[in-house]
Design an enzyme around this catalytic site. Structure first.
Site, short mmCIF file in Angstrom:
data_model
loop_
_atom_site.label_atom_id
_atom_site.label_comp_id
_atom_site.label_asym_id
_atom_site.label_seq_id
_atom_site.Cartn_x
_atom_site.Cartn_y
_atom_site.Cartn_z
N HIS A 109 7.76 1.59 2.52
CA HIS A 109 6.78 2.40 1.80
C HIS A 109 5.75 2.93 2.80
O HIS A 109 5.27 2.17 3.65
CB HIS A 109 6.09 1.56 0.72
N LEU A 144 6.50 -1.76 -9.18
CA LEU A 144 6.65 -0.73 -8.15
C LEU A 144 5.82 -1.05 -6.91
O LEU A 144 4.61 -1.28 -7.01
CB LEU A 144 6.21 0.62 -8.73
#
Ligand code: GAR
Length: 195
Positions: A109, A144
């Site tokens: 990420h 998430l």
């Protein structure tokens, strides 16, 4: 030797960094590169490296995430990976998919988690006036961009930086971080990597 499947949606530069590291004494080898997008540039890069590829387009499934995920599982069953790496895979995976992979599934990420889950991470770091920014590799859990952090790489935010300039410098670090984490992880070592 561990088998690694990699999910992508786009150019696949992180996938390439992982695959190109999986040689020699690396404890893993790639067994599948899968994209939800048939136009993903990464598919040709994987094929050129002799790695089996698959496409599971999410669009024919409409909003039926469970059916899409069943199709993903069918491809994984054929490839029989031990580890699943998300590398710029831009679909949200729900608990029914993620939970059976708990402890065996990684994601990269483009932020220093827990800051900036979700999208537009570079713009958000700039807007916040952060002095540093970076990327994170973490285990995937149903929430998430959560899950145990396995490594982070940091860069300084410079005066005049734009979201694009930050993205470019973070991406360079992604290509160092993800292979370093996967090497450790595939050997059973979850000690966080710091770059
Ligand atoms: C990477 O910057 C990755 O961190 C990001 O997408 C890019 C994919 O580039 N992932 C996410 O934003 C996931 N939420 P790539 O296809 O060249 O590896």
């Amino acid at each position: 030797m561990k088998r690694v499947a990699i999910f992508i949606s786009g150019g696949g530069s992180n996938m390439v960094s992982l695959v190109d590291d999986m040689t020699g004494d690396h404890p893993a080898r790639p067994c599948l590169v899968l994209s939800n997008n048939a136009d993903a540039g990464g598919l040709a890069k994987a094929a050129a490296r002799g790695i089996p590829t698959a496409v599971v387009d999410h669009r024919p499934f409409g909003g039926d995430r469970e059916a899409f995920q069943a199709a993903l599982r069918a491809e994984l069953d054929k490839a029989a990976p031990d580890i699943l790496c998300l590398a710029g895979f831009m679909r949200v995976l729900t608990a029914s998919f993620v939970t059976p992979w708990r402890g065996r599934m990684l994601n990269i990420h483009p932020s220093l988690l827990p800051k900036y889950r979700g999208l537009h991470t570079h713009a958000r770091a700039l807007e916040a006036g952060d002095a540093e920014h970076g990327c994170t590799v973490h285990e995937v859990t149903p929430e998430l961009d959560e899950g145990p952090i396995l490594g982070q790489a940091r860069i300084a935010v410079n005066p005049g930086d734009t979201p694009d300039s930050l993205a470019a410098r973070v991406l360079v670090q992604e290509h160092r971080l993800y292979p370093a984490v996967l090497r450790r992880f595939a050997a059973g070592d979850r000690t966080p990597v710091a770059l």
